[in-house]
Design a protein around this motif. Structure first.
Motif, PDB file in Angstrom:
ATOM      1  N   LYS A 141       0.840  -1.197   0.000  1.00  0.00           N
ATOM      2  CA  LYS A 141       0.000   0.000   0.000  1.00  0.00           C
ATOM      3  C   LYS A 141       0.876   1.248   0.000  1.00  0.00           C
ATOM      4  CE  LYS A 141      -3.761   2.295   2.304  1.00  0.00           C
ATOM      5  NZ  LYS A 141      -5.017   2.181   1.686  1.00  0.00           N
ATOM      6  N   LYS A 166       2.509   1.675  -3.445  1.00  0.00           N
ATOM      7  CA  LYS A 166       1.561   2.074  -4.481  1.00  0.00           C
ATOM      8  C   LYS A 166       1.437   3.586  -4.561  1.00  0.00           C
ATOM      9  CE  LYS A 166      -2.988   1.219  -6.297  1.00  0.00           C
ATOM     10  NZ  LYS A 166      -4.230   0.520  -6.169  1.00  0.00           N
ATOM     11  N   LYS A 167       1.543   4.272  -3.438  1.00  0.00           N
ATOM     12  CA  LYS A 167       1.449   5.723  -3.424  1.00  0.00           C
ATOM     13  C   LYS A 167       2.647   6.357  -4.106  1.00  0.00           C
ATOM     14  CE  LYS A 167      -1.186   5.937   0.858  1.00  0.00           C
ATOM     15  NZ  LYS A 167      -1.157   6.338   2.260  1.00  0.00           N
ATOM     16  N   HIS A 213     -10.180  -7.850 -11.455  1.00  0.00           N
ATOM     17  CA  HIS A 213     -10.193  -6.523 -10.843  1.00  0.00           C
ATOM     18  C   HIS A 213     -11.386  -6.406  -9.906  1.00  0.00           C
ATOM     19  CE1 HIS A 213      -6.916  -5.080 -13.280  1.00  0.00           C
ATOM     20  NE2 HIS A 213      -7.505  -5.614 -14.326  1.00  0.00           N
ATOM     21  N   ASN A 216     -13.617  -6.674  -6.298  1.00  0.00           N
ATOM     22  CA  ASN A 216     -13.591  -5.996  -5.014  1.00  0.00           C
ATOM     23  C   ASN A 216     -12.614  -6.722  -4.084  1.00  0.00           C
ATOM     24  OD1 ASN A 216     -14.602  -5.931  -2.140  1.00  0.00           O
ATOM     25  ND2 ASN A 216     -15.882  -4.330  -3.032  1.00  0.00           N
ATOM     26  N   THR A 217     -11.787  -5.981  -3.337  1.00  0.00           N
ATOM     27  CA  THR A 217     -10.794  -6.618  -2.476  1.00  0.00           C
ATOM     28  C   THR A 217     -11.441  -7.393  -1.324  1.00  0.00           C
ATOM     29  OG1 THR A 217     -10.472  -4.513  -1.336  1.00  0.00           O
ATOM     30  CG2 THR A 217      -8.850  -5.104  -3.013  1.00  0.00           C
ATOM     31  N   ARG A 266      -2.743  -4.544  -5.065  1.00  0.00           N
ATOM     32  CA  ARG A 266      -3.643  -3.406  -5.277  1.00  0.00           C
ATOM     33  C   ARG A 266      -3.466  -2.350  -4.206  1.00  0.00           C
ATOM     34  NH1 ARG A 266      -9.496  -5.286  -7.087  1.00  0.00           N
ATOM     35  NH2 ARG A 266      -9.823  -3.118  -6.549  1.00  0.00           N
ATOM     36  N   GLY A 267      -3.215  -2.792  -2.990  1.00  0.00           N
ATOM     37  CA  GLY A 267      -2.964  -1.852  -1.905  1.00  0.00           C
ATOM     38  C   GLY A 267      -4.155  -1.031  -1.480  1.00  0.00           C
ATOM     39  N   ASP A 268      -5.372  -1.515  -1.742  1.00  0.00           N
ATOM     40  CA  ASP A 268      -6.528  -0.709  -1.363  1.00  0.00           C
ATOM     41  C   ASP A 268      -7.519  -1.457  -0.466  1.00  0.00           C
ATOM     42  OD1 ASP A 268      -7.572  -2.457  -3.231  1.00  0.00           O
ATOM     43  OD2 ASP A 268      -8.521  -0.923  -4.461  1.00  0.00           O
ATOM     44  N   TYR A 269      -7.041  -2.467   0.234  1.00  0.00           N
ATOM     45  CA  TYR A 269      -7.906  -3.173   1.176  1.00  0.00           C
ATOM     46  C   TYR A 269      -8.137  -2.267   2.375  1.00  0.00           C
ATOM     47  CZ  TYR A 269      -9.947  -6.934   3.924  1.00  0.00           C
ATOM     48  OH  TYR A 269     -10.804  -7.712   4.656  1.00  0.00           O
ATOM     49  N   THR A 270      -9.372  -1.986   2.695  1.00  0.00           N
ATOM     50  CA  THR A 270      -9.673  -0.997   3.727  1.00  0.00           C
ATOM     51  C   THR A 270     -10.181  -1.595   5.031  1.00  0.00           C
ATOM     52  OG1 THR A 270     -11.899  -0.706   2.840  1.00  0.00           O
ATOM     53  CG2 THR A 270     -10.185   0.806   2.041  1.00  0.00           C
ATOM     54  N   TYR A 272      -8.932  -3.313   7.534  1.00  0.00           N
ATOM     55  CA  TYR A 272      -7.798  -3.824   8.298  1.00  0.00           C
ATOM     56  C   TYR A 272      -8.222  -4.437   9.628  1.00  0.00           C
ATOM     57  CZ  TYR A 272      -4.926  -1.584   4.823  1.00  0.00           C
ATOM     58  OH  TYR A 272      -4.360  -1.237   3.637  1.00  0.00           O
TER      59      TYR A 272
END
Length: 126
Positions: free
Chosen positions: A17, A20-21, A73, A75-76, A105-109, A111
């Motif tokens: 994550k 990715k930024k 692609h 949903n995580t 993808r680094g966008d799993y929210t 946590y």
């Protein structure tokens, strides 16, 4: 041992994550058609129902079918659920494939979920 592996995967997710930024990529997800979105939604809902009925093998296969429609692609959260389905039938490699896709993808929210999910119900490493 289980906790160590889980922490390594979590560290990978978090480090990806962060990266990715910093790094721009040329790969972009294709925009799904209305029909593809509807098909993905139907398949992932079927996968979740199979998971809830403890038919983990069919759930995992149905999630894979849904991801095929979306060009992987999806949903995580769905990818995480697919990883759980694969883990529960002891297909550890397939479970980690989905976890790695989440990390890439680094966008799993969610946590909180991934850090409190009961490991004993998922991947058993001896």
């Amino acid at each position: 041992m289980k906790k160590i592996i889980f922490l390594l995967v979590l560290a990978l997710v978090l480090s990806c994550k962060q990266q990715k930024k910093e790094v721009k990529t040329e790969i972009t997800a294709k925009e799904l058609t209305v029909e593809e979105k509807a098909q993905y939604s139907t398949l992932k809902n079927e996968a979740w129902k199979l998971y809830e009925s403890k038919d983990y093998l069919q759930s995992a296969k149905k999630y894979s079918e849904a991801f095929g429609v979306s060009g992987y692609h999806g949903n995580t959260s769905d990818m995480y659920n697919a990883a759980c389905s694969w883990a529960l039938i002891k297909e550890v490699d397939s479970a980690f494939v989905h976890l790695l896709r989440i990390a890439e993808r680094g966008d799993y929210t969610n946590y909180n979920h991934i850090t409190t999910d009961s490991v004993k119900h998922h991947i058993k490493v001896t």
